[in-house]
Design an enzyme around this catalytic site. Structure first.
Site, PDB file in Angstrom:
ATOM      1  CB  ILE A  17     -15.574  14.378  22.516  1.00 33.00           C
ATOM      2  CG1 ILE A  17     -15.491  13.141  23.427  1.00 33.00           C
ATOM      3  CG2 ILE A  17     -14.405  15.295  22.777  1.00 33.00           C
ATOM      4  CD1 ILE A  17     -14.218  12.326  23.233  1.00 33.00           C
ATOM      5  CG  MET A  22     -25.940   4.120  27.205  1.00 32.16           C
ATOM      6  SD  MET A  22     -26.782   3.272  28.524  1.00 32.16           S
ATOM      7  CE  MET A  22     -25.401   2.889  29.583  1.00 32.16           C
ATOM      8  N   GLY A  23     -25.406   8.706  28.180  1.00 30.44           N
ATOM      9  CA  GLY A  23     -24.756   9.777  28.919  1.00 30.44           C
ATOM     10  C   GLY A  23     -23.847  10.592  28.027  1.00 30.44           C
ATOM     11  CB  VAL A  25     -18.040  10.455  25.363  1.00 32.53           C
ATOM     12  CG1 VAL A  25     -16.580  10.005  25.303  1.00 32.53           C
ATOM     13  CG2 VAL A  25     -18.959   9.240  25.291  1.00 32.53           C
ATOM     14  CE  LYS A  40     -20.943   5.999  26.400  1.00 30.60           C
ATOM     15  NZ  LYS A  40     -21.178   5.027  25.364  1.00 30.60           N
ATOM     16  CG  ASP A 141     -26.775  -0.595  20.581  1.00 29.82           C
ATOM     17  OD1 ASP A 141     -27.661  -0.595  19.707  1.00 29.82           O
ATOM     18  OD2 ASP A 141     -26.414   0.438  21.175  1.00 29.82           O
TER      19      ASP A 141
END
Length: 759
Positions: A17, A22-23, A25, A40, A141
């Site tokens: 999704i 970072m990668g 989800v 995640k 962030d």
């Protein structure tokens, strides 16, 4: 991870999704509790990280995940679980139904959110920050993508504690070699950019940037050049929000501008103070004046810039200003950092990240009281058109050129009706129409638009006005796109002479024009001249902008290209390697410009016969391109093409043929059967078939390539003639010597005719 993957025997991944630096989800099902969750999965470490670093990272991940899991507040995303599965670190979070603020703005066509919604978001996020800051946790962030508005109206902050992990792992882009992480610079505090220690007031600054964007439709310093954004955060006072949106309450404007103070001590000192100010402003009685005098907006305001025309030499920042990396010192903010609509000069022809560092003042042309008997246009109409113009620019920054072109054509027509065909705003829209046409493969139409704009600007502003020169320089660029390099050379030379007279030889716009002229010289076959001019421009840019500035690196890239064209491949390789390393430090390893330089390193290695090294480089580049841009992105396929070529050079022809066939099929689906990239891949298929002795199959492919090129480019185009030569060679291998000789003669005759005509 495959969709059937079961994490820790409990969390079944269902469908992806989201994806970020970072990668990924995933929507997942918690098999133990029978509920849906979000998982995640952080990117695995690459082989360049040693085992001791991996151990430290895992421990840091567990510590940060525990911190995130300990947060219990309505405005913070709940973390249920965390761990490691097959070397992949993962977090299990509540599954949120709603949209982040970036998605809300996108859905709203980057128009500001309703005032009541802005205030509600400010209220809820402030409460969440007040809670987390009391726990001594700084987010670091905050940006629209990390703030979710759920379907029931609840607002939640995501990714607490995770941003610092990205910094440690090295997933975020780097601005400098000194450890400044750059994510997206639009929401970073001055102290964060400078590498200083950050505290809760840094979060408040970032939140101020978010509020500015949802209240006005754009961040406080909104443009595509990362360096100008940084300088804007450091040096430029943001434009008052009410100059963009008159219905915004004054108290809210004051709060947001205070959040954006350059020095932390000048901002609200904590989220509690911010919450009190929001409450006080929301409940205070509103003063309504008896008469509201609303001045007519300056129609040229979106085009006017206030920065100096010439950048100061690199030096020290003003006394007391926040620290920036040393190579940013002395840069001017440019018109973009002042909030004005960008007025582009042509990008360097070699493509790359280029910045506009100085502003060019243009004449302010007032709205006429009426032309040709027409009534004066309403201020609201002009303001609305300026907003639509800005929306078109935003679409272009996202690479959505076709949609941007539709917006600019519509605005241009309306501005022409209201203001007249020669009004600067009308011409600004026409200029953008030309820009989008050149970027969507319609250089002929773009040339017509630019010619019209250049002629009108020359009448209204003068032949040497910067806006006139910008349009003429774009004409030169599209003439080059059309293969009319002699005319392009004449146009560039004329613009360059005018820029040198008006601005001097070292002005960034003058250097940009000289760069493009050097690029065009190589297309005219004047390789020594191209190399000499590119080297001079690179030296000048290094002196004026600094050796690590993106524009300097773009020109050094062009120097390397010229060296390769001259057959000086060892020097070309060395230069490309230096550019790639500098871009990785300044822009990050996954930035498109960094990846482009690595691709050229591979080309150079192949030319030097170092195909084994080139093959390894291309394997790595394919993996990085796929991760950063997707498996079917044109640049990913270009890297795969290079991989296939080097497999062939190593004699691994079965593998090379399989690779080129796969790339050809994807390109045909994505780009079309007659696209030049598709035809290059089809030719590589034919080469592989020939090396495997399958000459009849190779002949079929060569003929398809030659026929397509003849349809698209014409019978006497050099690429078509090269295709016919390939066909003749294949006929020769099949024993059809007479037919091959006749085809060779036909090709030679066409080439002689072209040479006699000087083409």
């Amino acid at each position: 991870m495959a969709e059937s993957r079961l994490i820790q025997g409990r969390y079944r991944l269902l469908d992806p999704i989201g994806r970020g630096g970072m990668g990924e989800v995933w929507r997942a099902r918690d098999e133990s509790l029978g509920r849906q969750v979000a998982v995640k999965c952080l990117k695995p470490l690459g082989p360049h990280h040693d085992p001791s670093f991996a151990r430290v990272l895992r421990e840091r991940f567990r510590r940060e995940a525990r911190v995130a899991a300990a947060l219990q507040h309505r405005g913070v995303t709940v973390v249920h679980d965390f761990g490691e599965s097959d070397g992949v670190l993962y977090l299990v979070m509540e599954l949120l139904e709603g949209h982040n603020l970036g998605q809300l703005l996108e859905a709203n066509r980057h128009q500001p959110l309703p005032v009541a919604e802005v205030v509600d978001i400010a209220d809820q996020v402030t409460a969440a920050l007040e809670y987390t800051h009391r726990q001594n946790i700084v987010h670091r962030d905050l940006k629209p993508a990390n703030i979710m508005r759920l379907t029931d109206g609840t607002v939640k902050i995501c990714d607490f504690g995770i941003a610092r992990l990205g910094h440690d792992i090295g997933f975020t882009s780097r601005l400098t070699g000194t450890g400044v992480a750059m994510g997206t610079p639009h929401y970073m505090s001055p102290e964060q950019i400078g590498g200083s220690e950050v505290d809760r007031r840094s979060d408040l600054y970032s939140f101020g940037c978010v509020l500015y964007e949802i209240a006005t439709g754009a961040p406080p310093f909104d443009h595509g050049d990362a360096w100008a954004i940084l300088v804007g955060h450091r040096d430029t006072v943001p434009e008052p929000l009410r100059s963009h949106r008159a219905d915004l309450p004054e108290y809210l404007e004051r709060i947001i501008l205070d959040l954006l103070a350059k020095r932390p001590e000048q901002r609200p000192q904590d989220a509690g103070e911010l919450a009190r100010r929001i409450t006080a402003g929301r409940t205070a009685p509103v003063y309504v004046p008896t008469v509201v005098a609303r001045p007519l907006p300056d129609p040229a305001g979106e085009r006017r810039a206030t920065a100096p025309r010439f950048p100061p030499r690199p030096g020290q920042p003003p006394s007391g200003s926040p620290r920036l990396p040393s190579w940013t010192q002395g840069m001017t903010t440019g018109h973009k950092a002042t909030g004005a609509v960008p007025r582009r000069t042509p990008p360097d022809a070699s493509a790359g990240l280029t910045g506009e560092w100085t502003a060019r003042p243009s004449a302010a042309v007032p709205v006429p009281p009426g032309r040709g008997g027409r009534p004066a246009p309403a201020a609201e109409s002009i303001t609305a058109l300026a907003g639509r113009h800005n929306a078109g620019l935003s679409l272009a920054r996202l690479g959505r050129w076709a949609e941007a072109g539709e917006v600019h054509r519509s605005v241009a027509a309306e501005r022409e009706r209201l203001l007249g065909p020669d009004h600067p705003d009308t011409l600004a829209s026409r200029y953008e129409v030309g820009f989008t046409l050149s970027r969507t493969g319609h250089p002929g139409e773009a040339l017509g638009e630019y010619a019209r704009v250049a002629q009108a600007r020359e009448r209204v502003l003068g032949i040497d006005h910067p806006d006139t020169l910008a349009a003429r320089q774009e004409m030169a660029y599209v003439l080059g796109q059309l293969g009319r390099h002699i005319e392009a050379h004449q146009a560039y030379a004329s613009v360059l002479a005018a820029r040198e007279r008006a601005m001097g030889p070292d002005h960034p716009d003058t250097l940009r024009c000289r760069h493009n002229l050097a690029f065009n010289l190589s297309r005219l076959g004047r390789l020594e001249d191209s190399y000499r001019m590119a080297a001079e421009v690179a030296a000048a840019r290094a002196r004026v902008l600094g050796p690590a500035h993106p524009d300097t690196l773009v020109t050094r890239y062009e120097v390397a290209y010229a060296l390769g064209q001259l057959g000086r491949w060892p020097e070309a390789l060395h230069t490309y390697q230096e550019v790639a390393a500098a871009r990785a430090r300044a822009l990050g390893p996954d930035h498109p410009d960094t990846l482009a330089a690595r691709y050229e390193v591979g080309i150079s290695l192949g030319r030097l016969g170092r195909s084994a090294q080139a093959l390894e480089l291309y394997r790595s580049l394919v993996a990085d391109r796929t991760r950063a841009q997707g498996a079917t992105h044109p640049e990913t396929l270009r890297a795969r093409h290079g991989l296939g070529v080097n497999l062939g050079r190593l004699g691994r022809w079965e593998e090379a043929l399989a690779e080129s066939r796969d790339v050809c099929a994807i390109r045909e689906r994505a780009l079309g059967a007659d696209h030049p990239d598709t035809l290059v891949s089809r030719r590589e298929v034919a080469v592989g078939l020939g090396w495997l002795g399958r000459w009849a199959d190779a002949l079929t492919e060569y003929r398809r390539v030659a026929a397509a090129r003849e349809r698209v480019l014409g019978a006497d185009h050099p690429d078509t003639l090269a295709g016919r030569n390939d066909e003749a060679h294949c006929l020769e291998q099949l024993g059809h010597g007479q037919e091959a000789a006749e085809l060779y003669r036909r090709v030679a005759a066409v080439r002689q005719r072209r040479a006699a005509q000087g083409r």
